[in-house]
Enzyme design. Structure first.
Site, PDB file in Angstrom:
ATOM      1  N   LEU A 124     -35.345  16.579  -4.491  1.00 38.87           N
ATOM      2  CA  LEU A 124     -34.899  15.821  -5.658  1.00 38.87           C
ATOM      3  C   LEU A 124     -35.025  16.639  -6.940  1.00 38.87           C
ATOM      4  O   LEU A 124     -35.812  16.321  -7.840  1.00 38.87           O
ATOM      5  CB  LEU A 124     -35.697  14.517  -5.766  1.00 38.87           C
ATOM      6  CG  LEU A 124     -35.518  13.543  -4.595  1.00 38.87           C
ATOM      7  CD1 LEU A 124     -36.427  12.336  -4.762  1.00 38.87           C
ATOM      8  CD2 LEU A 124     -34.070  13.108  -4.467  1.00 38.87           C
ATOM      9  N   THR A 125     -34.244  17.701  -7.014  1.00 43.32           N
ATOM     10  CA  THR A 125     -34.134  18.453  -8.254  1.00 43.32           C
ATOM     11  C   THR A 125     -33.295  17.634  -9.235  1.00 43.32           C
ATOM     12  O   THR A 125     -32.567  16.713  -8.839  1.00 43.32           O
ATOM     13  CB  THR A 125     -33.442  19.797  -8.005  1.00 43.32           C
ATOM     14  OG1 THR A 125     -32.108  19.547  -7.531  1.00 43.32           O
ATOM     15  CG2 THR A 125     -34.203  20.631  -6.987  1.00 43.32           C
ATOM     16  N   TYR A 176     -21.982  28.280   2.801  1.00 49.67           N
ATOM     17  CA  TYR A 176     -23.381  28.066   2.408  1.00 49.67           C
ATOM     18  C   TYR A 176     -24.294  28.151   3.626  1.00 49.67           C
ATOM     19  O   TYR A 176     -25.301  28.854   3.616  1.00 49.67           O
ATOM     20  CB  TYR A 176     -23.528  26.702   1.734  1.00 49.67           C
ATOM     21  CG  TYR A 176     -24.939  26.419   1.263  1.00 49.67           C
ATOM     22  CD1 TYR A 176     -25.400  26.934   0.059  1.00 49.67           C
ATOM     23  CD2 TYR A 176     -25.806  25.637   2.026  1.00 49.67           C
ATOM     24  CE1 TYR A 176     -26.688  26.679  -0.378  1.00 49.67           C
ATOM     25  CE2 TYR A 176     -27.103  25.379   1.598  1.00 49.67           C
ATOM     26  CZ  TYR A 176     -27.538  25.902   0.401  1.00 49.67           C
ATOM     27  OH  TYR A 176     -28.816  25.661  -0.020  1.00 49.67           O
TER      28      TYR A 176
END
Length: 268
Positions: free
Chosen positions: A192-193, A158
């Site tokens: 903060l999804t 990632y």
């Protein structure tokens, strides 16, 4: 209102999280928006929500691991709205169970993550740029990550994929600037999804907050407003940049939070 009036934008990964927020903000400011996502039902729901609020939007299936699917989404955008001015390359994947340290990482996962996170940005840009040239210019915005500039104990692929996005952004900006095409990236910290909030405990979220310069964690609109700025003509002299939107999490000596806590404990 009207910061991106009459612009046409393709937002990838727009069915949820950061891109969902961005799609709404772009539409609120006058853009016609195509939401491209593997989750076509979710993308259609977002498009309907935008339309219900007076905006212009439609949905298109997009598999970011498939070159033809990316091309189809770009072509659909131009066929539907006549041009393409803004591309938000936002799709990204991660897997903390397989994307481990260098010795233990699953090599198949390395290939999958690099393909989706880095190659999809290349392909989206590859297919969008000719249309942007025809339109007289455009703005490409790529989602990088603070994982692309700061290392971690795991998520090796990632981080490497997002570092590739940071540098690819500069290459696109350099190669197509004379065509009035700008390319920038946004590097989010913890945002903060719904996915983050459902997968991370309050204790873990508090750890991130502890090391922020600001006393709170980020929200999807914090990234969305940055993308909106980069999509608009307000940023017409900015290209090749990666804007870090991370609450000051990475700006200080990493011991400062613990040092301050120690000093305060001594004062008592």
């Amino acid at each position: 209102m009207g910061r991106v009036q009459n612009k046409v934008a393709l937002v990838t990964g727009g069915a949820s999280g950061i891109a969902l927020s961005t799609a709404h903000l772009l539409a609120n400011e006058g853009a016609k928006v195509v939401i491209g996502d593997f989750n076509i039902e979710g993308a259609e729901k977002v498009a309907k929500s935008i339309v219900s609020r007076g905006g212009v939007a439609t949905a298109k299936f997009l598999d970011a691991s498939n070159a033809e699917s990316i091309k189809e989404a770009v072509d659909y955008t131009v066929e539907t709205f006549g041009k393409l001015n803004v591309l938000f390359n936002n799709v990204g994947v991660t897997n903390i169970n397989k994307d481990l340290d260098v010795v233990n990482i699953d090599l198949g996962e390395w290939d999958r993550i690099m393909n989706v996170n880095a190659k999809s940005v290349l392909l989206g840009s590859r297919y969008a740029i000719p249309h942007m040239v025809e339109a007289g210019g455009g703005s490409i915005i790529n989602t990088a990550s603070m994982g692309g500039v700061a290392s971690d104990a795991i998520r090796t692929a990632y981080g490497a994929s997002k570092a590739a996005v940071v540098n690819l952004t500069k290459y696109i900006a350099t190669q197509y600037g004379k065509d009035y095409i700008r390319c920038n990236a946004v590097a989010p910290g913890l945002i903060l999804t719904p996915a983050a909030e459902s997968n991370m405990s309050e204790a873990v979220l508090d750890i991130f907050k502890k090391y922020n310069a600001l006393p709170y964690n980020g929200e999807p609109d914090d990234i969305g407003y940055t993308v909106l700025f980069l999509a608009s003509d307000e940023s017409k002299y900015i290209t090749g940049q990666t804007i870090e939107v991370e609450g000051g999490h990475y700006i200080a000596n990493p011991t400062i939070a613990d040092s301050n806590a120690f000093i305060n404990s001594q004062d008592k």
